[in-house]
Motif scaffolding. Structure first.
Motif, mmCIF file in Angstrom:
data_model
loop_
_atom_site.group_PDB
_atom_site.id
_atom_site.type_symbol
_atom_site.label_atom_id
_atom_site.label_comp_id
_atom_site.label_asym_id
_atom_site.label_seq_id
_atom_site.Cartn_x
_atom_site.Cartn_y
_atom_site.Cartn_z
ATOM 1 N N VAL A 329 0.957 -1.133 -0.126
ATOM 2 C CA VAL A 329 -0.027 0.178 0.108
ATOM 3 C C VAL A 329 0.808 1.196 -0.025
ATOM 4 C CG1 VAL A 329 -1.585 1.251 1.405
ATOM 5 C CG2 VAL A 329 -2.003 -0.906 0.968
ATOM 6 N N GLN A 421 -7.627 -3.502 2.499
ATOM 7 C CA GLN A 421 -8.445 -2.465 2.416
ATOM 8 C C GLN A 421 -8.176 -1.531 3.728
ATOM 9 O OE1 GLN A 421 -12.650 -3.222 2.604
ATOM 10 N NE2 GLN A 421 -13.280 -1.419 2.315
ATOM 11 N N TRP A 424 -5.094 0.375 3.194
ATOM 12 C CA TRP A 424 -5.228 1.432 2.591
ATOM 13 C C TRP A 424 -5.907 2.646 3.232
ATOM 14 C CZ3 TRP A 424 -8.881 4.848 0.302
ATOM 15 C CH2 TRP A 424 -8.259 5.179 -0.774
ATOM 16 N N LEU A 425 -6.948 2.314 3.812
ATOM 17 C CA LEU A 425 -7.682 3.508 4.448
ATOM 18 C C LEU A 425 -6.955 4.075 5.553
ATOM 19 C CD1 LEU A 425 -11.034 1.326 4.940
ATOM 20 C CD2 LEU A 425 -10.899 3.292 3.670
ATOM 21 N N HIS A 428 -4.336 6.358 3.809
ATOM 22 C CA HIS A 428 -5.115 7.506 3.164
ATOM 23 C C HIS A 428 -6.213 8.194 3.948
ATOM 24 C CE1 HIS A 428 -3.657 5.153 -0.052
ATOM 25 N NE2 HIS A 428 -3.251 5.984 -0.833
ATOM 26 N N ARG A 432 -9.970 11.263 3.739
ATOM 27 C CA ARG A 432 -11.258 10.939 4.065
ATOM 28 C C ARG A 432 -12.152 12.331 4.067
ATOM 29 N NH1 ARG A 432 -9.634 9.188 10.133
ATOM 30 N NH2 ARG A 432 -9.190 11.369 11.032
ATOM 31 N N TRP A 439 -15.710 7.112 1.355
ATOM 32 C CA TRP A 439 -14.113 6.683 1.842
ATOM 33 C C TRP A 439 -14.239 5.341 1.370
ATOM 34 C CZ3 TRP A 439 -11.834 6.352 6.936
ATOM 35 C CH2 TRP A 439 -10.416 6.331 6.918
ATOM 36 N N GLU A 442 -13.930 4.446 -2.482
ATOM 37 C CA GLU A 442 -12.726 4.717 -2.771
ATOM 38 C C GLU A 442 -11.853 3.638 -2.542
ATOM 39 O OE1 GLU A 442 -9.323 8.413 -2.985
ATOM 40 O OE2 GLU A 442 -11.235 8.566 -1.646
ATOM 41 N N SER A 443 -11.874 2.849 -1.152
ATOM 42 C CA SER A 443 -10.591 2.111 -1.005
ATOM 43 C C SER A 443 -11.343 0.762 -1.663
ATOM 44 C CB SER A 443 -10.811 1.881 0.580
ATOM 45 O OG SER A 443 -12.080 1.245 0.979
#
Length: 494
Positions: A329, A421, A424-425, A428, A432, A439, A442-443
């Motif tokens: 990631v 996932q 990734w959240l 990033h 958000r 959000w 998008e993930s």
């Protein structure tokens, strides 16, 4: 204003607001699907949305009543859901005993001869320990406790106390084997290290017996209990490590050669120990003996740690999976098994790793809030192509936690996808926005675009997909109910 399902009630996004108490408090487990529940609609007109199944056969069903309010109902076990063959195999063994003494997934998870072998091993071991008890009495007589020609009451009493000490300690091994047997395949390095920590604690009780001779039995029993718990962690972990060494089906030979190394070390250690005990200062000073033991024990723990960190497992457990997905990631690269094992902290507990991810979370915890009806529909639609559902829970700090529940047919790959996932959240967080669902969407888009590259890079780095051992929680199992087209248009629309 947008709610959780797309419209916000206030200025703060849903993942920043404190989680309210769930409005989905479930009725008692004894209530049936037609008896309890929440909402004022007619239960008979309620439409099922999803359900959660538990290992005891009970199910928690989420339904929408005529007023589109979400209800939660417990349903009793339906024996017809289990095959007749499984019931015949398991019915003769009470569930609590079966879970304690048999491997998870029995009988499918073991060979056909497993149970018969274990049933014959049990009386074999019983007779062996009877012999041990009788021999212990003879040994105590030989060193002057009682006599064969005189009274043997003293020797028998001492033997009973000695054997009782061992028996109390043996409960530790029963507890570990029965309650925590599923831990060792995932992280044998950690549990092997903790086994030595626990064994060291048991030795402290032994050291205190000269200070309190009147409490010999309770102190020695506590020491044996701690050391037995340590052994309960040690032996299964050692077997997993031995299996790791075996590359050509030579597990028996590896175990035998390890005995050679161990017995050689035992003989050398006993010899050095006898020489140390013969040292005049140690013989006459309890404090010197204790300090010597402490120094040697710390050296022992250091050597143990060094021996474990050199192990290079090719299997993917939860810790190593975190390292792999974090690297992909953040840097779009996947480390090989050598670098991954070197980056693994063998002493860290999962709960202290970041991001914080909770697996096997009931939907009630995820849905806790006011707009749960709209929320459950959006989650079902959002994760329709995944075998899990992941949601964000805001903790007291600014860092969110991730809640994951798994659907039917979820596999180790499903766990790996949810890990990717979540990382990734976490990576990033600055992206958000006010709507947590945007959000999450998008993930999931990033997951669909980049996960295949992650798997390809894993294979290129030498990882085998058949060696991905990420356990799916046994309960609850999320089951999506059929939704008609009208309901989808009504409830899934934004």
């Amino acid at each position: 204003m947008l709610s959780v399902g797309g419209r916000l009630h206030g200025g703060a996004p849903p993942w920043r607001r404190p989680r309210p108490c769930s409005c989905l408090a479930s009725p008692p487990a004894s209530s049936s699907s037609s008896g309890g529940g929440h909402g004022e609609g007619d239960p008979e007109k309620a439409r099922p949305v999803l359900s959660e199944r538990y290992r005891d056969g009970a199910a928690k069903r989420y339904l929408l009543d005529g007023d589109s309010k979400l209800q939660v109902h417990w349903e009793k076990h339906d024996s017809s859901m289990n095959s007749a063959e499984d019931e015949n195999v398991k019915s003769s063994i009470p569930r609590a005993i079966r879970d304690f003494v048999l491997p998870a997934g029995f009988p499918e998870s073991v060979s056909d001869d497993y149970l018969q072998y274990m049933l014959l091993q049990f009386p074999t071991n019983v007779t062996g320990w009877i012999c041990y008890t009788l021999v212990t009495s003879s040994l105590l007589k030989a060193v002057g406790v009682g006599s064969f020609t005189g009274t043997s009451a003293a020797a028998s009493a001492a033997a009973i106390r000695w054997v009782s000490k061992d028996g109390i300690g043996a409960f530790g091994r029963i507890l570990i084997g029965g309650r925590f047997g599923t831990l060792f395949d995932d992280d044998p390095k950690k549990w092997r290290m903790y086994a030595d920590f626990i064994g060291s604690a048991g030795s402290i009780f032994d050291l205190t017996t000269p200070l309190y001779p009147g409490y010999f039995l309770p102190l020695a029993s506590l020491g044996n209990l701690a050391k037995a718990v340590g052994r309960g962690f040690r032996d299964p972990s050692n077997r997993v490590i031995q299996n790791h060494f075996s590359k050509s089906g030579n597990l028996g030979e590896i175990a035998a050669k390890e005995e050679v190394w161990e017995v050689g070390a035992q003989l050398l250690g006993l010899s050095i120990g006898v020489l140390v005990l013969d040292t005049p200062g140690i013989q006459s000073s309890y404090s010197t003996l204790t300090l010597t033991w402490l120094g040697v024990r710390l050296l022992h723990l250091w050597f143990r740690y060094q021996s474990l960190i050199v192990l290079k497992f090719r299997t993917v457990n939860l810790k190593r999976a975190r390292i792999l997905v974090r690297s992909h990631v953040a840097h779009h690269t996947v480390p090989g098994y050598v670098a991954c094992n070197e980056g693994e902290n063998i002493l860290t507990w999962e709960r202290f790793l970041r991001p914080q991810i909770s697996f096997g979370v009931p939907m009630e915890r995820i849905l806790g809030g006011e707009d749960s009806t709209n929320m459950v529909n959006r989650l079902v639609k959002l994760y329709k192509n995944e075998k899990y559902i992941l949601y964000v829970e805001q903790l007291g700090s600014n860092e969110p936690a991730f809640l994951v529940t798994f659907k039917e047919a979820a596999t180790s790959m499903s766990v790996l996808r949810s890990l990717w996932q979540a990382h990734w959240l976490h990576e990033h967080q600055l992206k958000r926005n006010d709507d947590v669902f945007d959000w999450l969407e998008e993930s999931l888009t990033a997951l669909g675009d980049e996960f295949d590259d992650f798997i390809d890079q894993m294979e290129g780095a030498g990882w085998d997909q058949s060696q991905i051992f990420l356990k799916v929680p046994k309960e609850p199992v999320l089951v999506l109910e059929h939704l008609d087209q009208e309901a989808e248009e009504t409830n899934f629309g934004v």
